[in-house]
Design an enzyme around this catalytic site. Structure first.
Site, PDB file in Angstrom:
ATOM      1  N   CYS A 250       0.844  -1.206   0.000  1.00 29.09           N
ATOM      2  CA  CYS A 250       0.000   0.000   0.000  1.00 29.09           C
ATOM      3  C   CYS A 250       0.880   1.256   0.000  1.00 29.09           C
ATOM      4  O   CYS A 250       1.562   1.533   0.987  1.00 29.09           O
ATOM      5  CB  CYS A 250      -0.921  -0.025   1.213  1.00 29.09           C
ATOM      6  SG  CYS A 250      -1.804   1.502   1.516  1.00 29.09           S
TER       7      CYS A 250
ATOM      8  N   CYS B 222      -0.080   3.763   2.726  1.00 30.00           N
ATOM      9  CA  CYS B 222       0.400   3.287   4.034  1.00 30.00           C
ATOM     10  C   CYS B 222       1.878   3.606   4.203  1.00 30.00           C
ATOM     11  O   CYS B 222       2.308   4.076   5.259  1.00 30.00           O
ATOM     12  CB  CYS B 222       0.179   1.780   4.168  1.00 30.00           C
ATOM     13  SG  CYS B 222      -1.531   1.237   3.985  1.00 30.00           S
TER      14      CYS B 222
END
Length: 196
Positions: free
Chosen positions: A79, A82
């Site tokens: 991600c 993230c």
């Protein structure tokens, strides 16, 4: 000897000198690249990563039972958002060390499937703010500014309403019994499956 005969001793000296200069340049370039690589790796050793945050996060069982508020993050190594938020989360961890639990749950680990379903994780990063008794107070999905997350953590610590997330609301207790209807097999007729 005639003037047309090449001097055999002059050629090897010129070749040897050319090879030496070429080898010297190669050595200089190799040294410069080695120094650049060393300095590049050295500056990255202190960088915090998702793996680092995960390794030092509070275990979920501890966070649910130690009477501290918790920020739980559902993430994945792949991600990009993230990864982008790692420095902000690391800074929040430093600011609220000992006061707030930080829990990292990797959605690619099937161990966390019950929590993924419980908190209805359908996008990452997915943040769940838990009160001191482990109850979910609010959730946020996607990139969050550090200042907003800090305000929410301050509110959690003071048992105040979270200013920047909507509270998790109640859901209807209505449950419809769904059974396949033998009258028609058309999947577009969704209402035919509800038993009245």
């Amino acid at each position: 000897m005639s003037a047309k005969t090449p001097n055999p001793s002059a050629q090897p000296t010129e070749l040897t000198l050319g090879k030496r200069i070429r080898n010297f340049i190669i050595v200089l370039v190799a040294i410069a690249l080695s120094v650049a690589l060393f300095l590049g790796l050295r500056t990255q050793t202190g960088a915090v990563t998702l793996a680092t945050l995960s390794d030092r996060s509070t275990p979920l069982e501890v966070a649910l039972s130690n009477s501290k508020p918790t920020l739980m993050e559902f993430y994945a190594d792949w991600c990009t958002v993230c990864q982008k938020m790692v420095p902000d989360i690391a800074r929040l961890e430093q600011e609220y060390a000992g006061k707030v639990n930080f829990v990292m749950l990797n959605v690619d680990n099937s161990k966390w499937l019950p929590e993924i379903l419980k908190y209805r994780v359908d996008g990452i990063p997915h943040f769940v703010y838990l009160g001191k008794q482990g109850e979910a107070i609010a959730q946020a999905i996607g990139e969050q500014p550090r200042s907003i997350m800090a305000s929410n953590l301050e509110a959690l610590l003071n048992d105040a309403p979270l200013p920047y997330t909507s509270a998790s609301g109640q859901v209807s207790k209505y449950e419809a019994n769904v059974t396949p209807s033998s009258e028609t097999d058309d999947p577009r007729l969704h209402s035919s499956q509800v038993v009245k």
